[in-house]
Design a protein around this motif. Structure first.
Motif, mmCIF file in Angstrom:
data_model
loop_
_atom_site.group_PDB
_atom_site.id
_atom_site.type_symbol
_atom_site.label_atom_id
_atom_site.label_comp_id
_atom_site.label_asym_id
_atom_site.label_seq_id
_atom_site.Cartn_x
_atom_site.Cartn_y
_atom_site.Cartn_z
ATOM 1 N N ARG A 122 -42.065 -48.759 -13.869
ATOM 2 C CA ARG A 122 -41.640 -50.145 -14.032
ATOM 3 C C ARG A 122 -41.358 -50.758 -12.663
ATOM 4 N N GLN A 123 -41.641 -52.046 -12.569
ATOM 5 C CA GLN A 123 -41.421 -52.754 -11.320
ATOM 6 C C GLN A 123 -40.080 -53.483 -11.399
ATOM 7 N N PRO A 124 -39.041 -52.993 -10.725
ATOM 8 C CA PRO A 124 -37.706 -53.592 -10.863
ATOM 9 C C PRO A 124 -37.648 -55.048 -10.424
ATOM 10 N N ASP A 125 -38.390 -55.421 -9.384
ATOM 11 C CA ASP A 125 -38.369 -56.813 -8.930
ATOM 12 C C ASP A 125 -38.989 -57.732 -9.975
ATOM 13 N N TYR A 126 -40.044 -57.260 -10.607
ATOM 14 C CA TYR A 126 -40.720 -58.039 -11.647
ATOM 15 C C TYR A 126 -39.772 -58.270 -12.823
ATOM 16 N N ILE A 127 -39.095 -57.209 -13.261
ATOM 17 C CA ILE A 127 -38.161 -57.320 -14.378
ATOM 18 C C ILE A 127 -36.982 -58.213 -13.999
ATOM 19 N N ALA A 128 -36.485 -58.079 -12.789
ATOM 20 C CA ALA A 128 -35.352 -58.900 -12.347
ATOM 21 C C ALA A 128 -35.716 -60.383 -12.336
ATOM 22 N N ALA A 129 -36.945 -60.692 -11.924
ATOM 23 C CA ALA A 129 -37.372 -62.095 -11.895
ATOM 24 C C ALA A 129 -37.446 -62.673 -13.301
ATOM 25 N N HIS A 130 -37.952 -61.880 -14.237
ATOM 26 C CA HIS A 130 -38.036 -62.358 -15.611
ATOM 27 C C HIS A 130 -36.647 -62.495 -16.233
ATOM 28 N N ARG A 131 -35.772 -61.570 -15.929
ATOM 29 C CA ARG A 131 -34.409 -61.668 -16.457
ATOM 30 C C ARG A 131 -33.719 -62.918 -15.912
ATOM 31 N N ALA A 132 -33.948 -63.250 -14.647
ATOM 32 C CA ALA A 132 -33.343 -64.445 -14.063
ATOM 33 C C ALA A 132 -33.828 -65.705 -14.779
ATOM 34 N N ARG A 133 -35.122 -65.771 -15.083
ATOM 35 C CA ARG A 133 -35.649 -66.931 -15.808
ATOM 36 C C ARG A 133 -35.049 -67.008 -17.204
ATOM 37 N N PHE A 134 -34.901 -65.856 -17.843
ATOM 38 C CA PHE A 134 -34.273 -65.753 -19.154
ATOM 39 C C PHE A 134 -32.863 -66.346 -19.103
ATOM 40 N N LEU A 135 -32.062 -65.910 -18.157
ATOM 41 C CA LEU A 135 -30.677 -66.352 -18.081
ATOM 42 C C LEU A 135 -30.574 -67.830 -17.729
ATOM 43 N N HIS A 136 -31.386 -68.291 -16.794
ATOM 44 C CA HIS A 136 -31.355 -69.701 -16.406
ATOM 45 C C HIS A 136 -31.734 -70.600 -17.586
ATOM 46 N N THR A 137 -32.707 -70.166 -18.368
ATOM 47 C CA THR A 137 -33.131 -70.979 -19.509
ATOM 48 C C THR A 137 -32.044 -71.040 -20.571
ATOM 49 N N PHE A 138 -31.427 -69.919 -20.866
ATOM 50 C CA PHE A 138 -30.369 -69.923 -21.862
ATOM 51 C C PHE A 138 -29.166 -70.730 -21.380
ATOM 52 N N ASP A 139 -28.859 -70.680 -20.103
ATOM 53 C CA ASP A 139 -27.775 -71.500 -19.567
ATOM 54 C C ASP A 139 -28.119 -72.989 -19.690
ATOM 55 N N ALA A 140 -29.372 -73.333 -19.430
ATOM 56 C CA ALA A 140 -29.790 -74.733 -19.546
ATOM 57 C C ALA A 140 -29.708 -75.202 -20.993
ATOM 58 N N TRP A 176 -27.301 -62.760 -25.248
ATOM 59 C CA TRP A 176 -27.426 -64.150 -24.799
ATOM 60 C C TRP A 176 -26.340 -65.063 -25.358
ATOM 61 N N ARG A 177 -25.689 -64.677 -26.458
ATOM 62 C CA ARG A 177 -24.639 -65.528 -27.044
ATOM 63 C C ARG A 177 -23.370 -65.564 -26.188
ATOM 64 N N ASP A 178 -23.148 -64.544 -25.380
ATOM 65 C CA ASP A 178 -21.919 -64.467 -24.589
ATOM 66 C C ASP A 178 -21.818 -65.660 -23.637
ATOM 67 N N GLY A 179 -20.745 -66.411 -23.767
ATOM 68 C CA GLY A 179 -20.533 -67.558 -22.893
ATOM 69 C C GLY A 179 -21.366 -68.767 -23.242
ATOM 70 N N ARG A 180 -22.048 -68.748 -24.389
ATOM 71 C CA ARG A 180 -22.897 -69.875 -24.785
ATOM 72 C C ARG A 180 -22.579 -70.273 -26.233
ATOM 73 N N PRO A 181 -21.383 -70.746 -26.498
ATOM 74 C CA PRO A 181 -20.969 -71.024 -27.873
ATOM 75 C C PRO A 181 -21.749 -72.140 -28.552
ATOM 76 N N ALA A 182 -22.121 -73.170 -27.811
ATOM 77 C CA ALA A 182 -22.846 -74.284 -28.424
ATOM 78 C C ALA A 182 -24.232 -73.837 -28.885
ATOM 79 N N LEU A 183 -24.911 -73.085 -28.040
ATOM 80 C CA LEU A 183 -26.246 -72.599 -28.393
ATOM 81 C C LEU A 183 -26.166 -71.610 -29.548
ATOM 82 N N ALA A 184 -25.180 -70.728 -29.512
ATOM 83 C CA ALA A 184 -25.026 -69.749 -30.578
ATOM 84 C C ALA A 184 -24.717 -70.431 -31.908
#
Length: 204
Positions: A122-140, A176-184
């Motif tokens: 597994r490529q850790p940098d690749y996974i980290a980049a995708h996880r960052a996009r995941f988190l940024h989108t859920f925060d948005a 993903w629900r942690d800290g995101r009550p409105a979305l949840a």
């Protein structure tokens, strides 16, 4: 109509939810496909040279693919029920939310594919980049979810709900629900719709 599909594909689920909302689910025959199959069956290839799902074959033999295109077609069969608004501003808003969710789904699919690789590490940098996009989108989404109309359920909402449910299916550890009550809260409400419960992912 015939839909080449998998009950583990978020793109297929978007089509199925739309079909239920439009009262067309009973008119669609499901043709199961392996969601990550390397060699699609010959019947699918006859209709779609890309060999991808979802692919819808209409009653007149036309093949349509890409979930957004298929939903547009289903909408045309039920013009009185609006999953895609007619007004320019509302339509752009719905399609923007759909594209936003589809983009996240593609990130999650690539991330899941990387996790399943066996021949290469597994490529850790690749996974980290995708996880960052995941988190940024859920925060948005958390930021804007408070303003979402509770009476609305259009193609943008369907796509976002499919992305959230796929995150639950494949990335539950990300919580993903942690800290995101409105979305949840929004997701918990739309998850109770009959179209949502009737199209649950196959966890196998």
């Amino acid at each position: 109509m015939k839909l080449f599909s998998s009950r583990r594909s978020p793109h297929v689920r978007k089509v199925l939810i739309a079909a239920h909302e439009l009262g067309l689910a009973e008119d669609i025959e499901l043709v199961p496909q392996a969601v990550a199959g390397l060699t699609p069956d010959e019947e699918l290839w006859k209709h779609n040279s890309l060999g991808q799902i979802p692919t819808l074959v209409t009653d007149d033999g036309r093949a349509l693919f890409d979930s957004g295109v298929i939903v547009e077609y289903l909408q045309s069969l039920r013009p009185g029920l609006r999953l895609i608004a007619l007004g320019p501003s509302q339509r752009i808003d719905a399609l923007h939310r759909q594209a936003w969710a589809d983009g996240l789904i593609e990130i999650l699919l690539r991330w899941e594919g990387e996790r399943r690789r066996e021949l290469d590490p597994r490529q850790p940098d690749y996974i980290a980049a995708h996880r960052a996009r995941f988190l940024h989108t859920f925060d948005a989404w958390e930021t804007v979810a408070q303003a979402w109309d509770p009476a609305r359920f259009d193609i943008g909402d369907i796509a976002i709900a499919c992305a959230l449910s796929y995150a639950d299916l494949r990335f539950a550890s990300q919580a993903w629900r942690d800290g995101r009550p409105a979305l949840a809260s929004w997701f918990d409400r739309v998850s109770q719709r009959a179209s949502f419960t009737q199209t649950a992912f196959d966890p196998a």
